[in-house]
Design an enzyme around this catalytic site. Sequence first.
Site: not given
Length: 250
Positions: A138, A151
């Site tokens: 990501s 995260y």
Amino acid sequence: MIAYITGATSGFGKAIALKLAQQKYDLILTGRREERLKELEKEIITTYKRKVLTLTYDVRQRETTLTINAQLPEQWKQIDVLVNNAGLAAGLSPIQEGDIDDWDCMIDTNVKGLLYVTRSIAPLMIARGKGHIINIGSIAGKEVYPNGNVYCGSKFAVDALTKAMRIDMLQAGIKVTQIAPGAAETEFSLVRFKGDKTAADKVYQGYTPLSGEDIAEVLAFVLSLPEHVCLNDIVITPTAQASATYFNRK
Ligand code: NDP
Ligand code: 8X3
């Protein structure tokens, strides 16, 4: 050709499954929602006439993950491509107020789950002297953003593990690629905000986000390259996104 895709019940994983079916891959598809896996299996068999094996399991369950993969039917062991896609964000709050269950869930899924699956499948590739592992990282694994803390940490780990895999499996001839997307409209934000659709929709307001199909297109390109070419790391954002936090919203 066989591709093994984790988290194929929605978003990127589902779009990648459909794209690779179109490209004549037989598919091993995993996720926790069995009904969705069965629906996708039916669609792929009807539309693309490919073979599909669905495996319903939670990548956080170490023994289950290792056992299911150790018991793959003989005809499904020649895996050419592993897409480590299953993952999630849970919550968005400052670290000092974070929900520890959410932290465990993200680390267990995005980091440990990815490792359990890789540990199961990589030896099959190494035994054949070929294979391609594609990790879905990501932009959150490149830049930390406010309240993204754990995260982001889990995706920084994916970034590091991708590099480590490429080094460790270099002599075995295994390709390793990371695809690191920015904002993409899937079920990601609905999961992050625990079903709050208003909060989820807000993330994608005022610009055109990426779609699962965009990621599938890039992944198919990665796989189309000659044997001697490996794309190592791809950051892909919507045109309206320049960093993890900077957007051109209308
Ligand atoms: P979705 O929520 O649409 O899909 C997530 C997939 O992961 C589902 O198929 C889900 O299946 C699976 N999954 C989640 N937890 C588990 C688990 N414990 N065991 C097995 N499977 C699991 O989101 P995306 O498609 O957007 O997310 C896919 C990946 O892309 C994730 O790793 C995410 O972090 C990453 N990503 C997403 C971005 C975005 O903006 N959307 C941007 C950058 C990266 P099921 O619930 O059936 O188990
Ligand atoms: C998903 C993209 O920026 O919401 O990984 O973390 S972001």
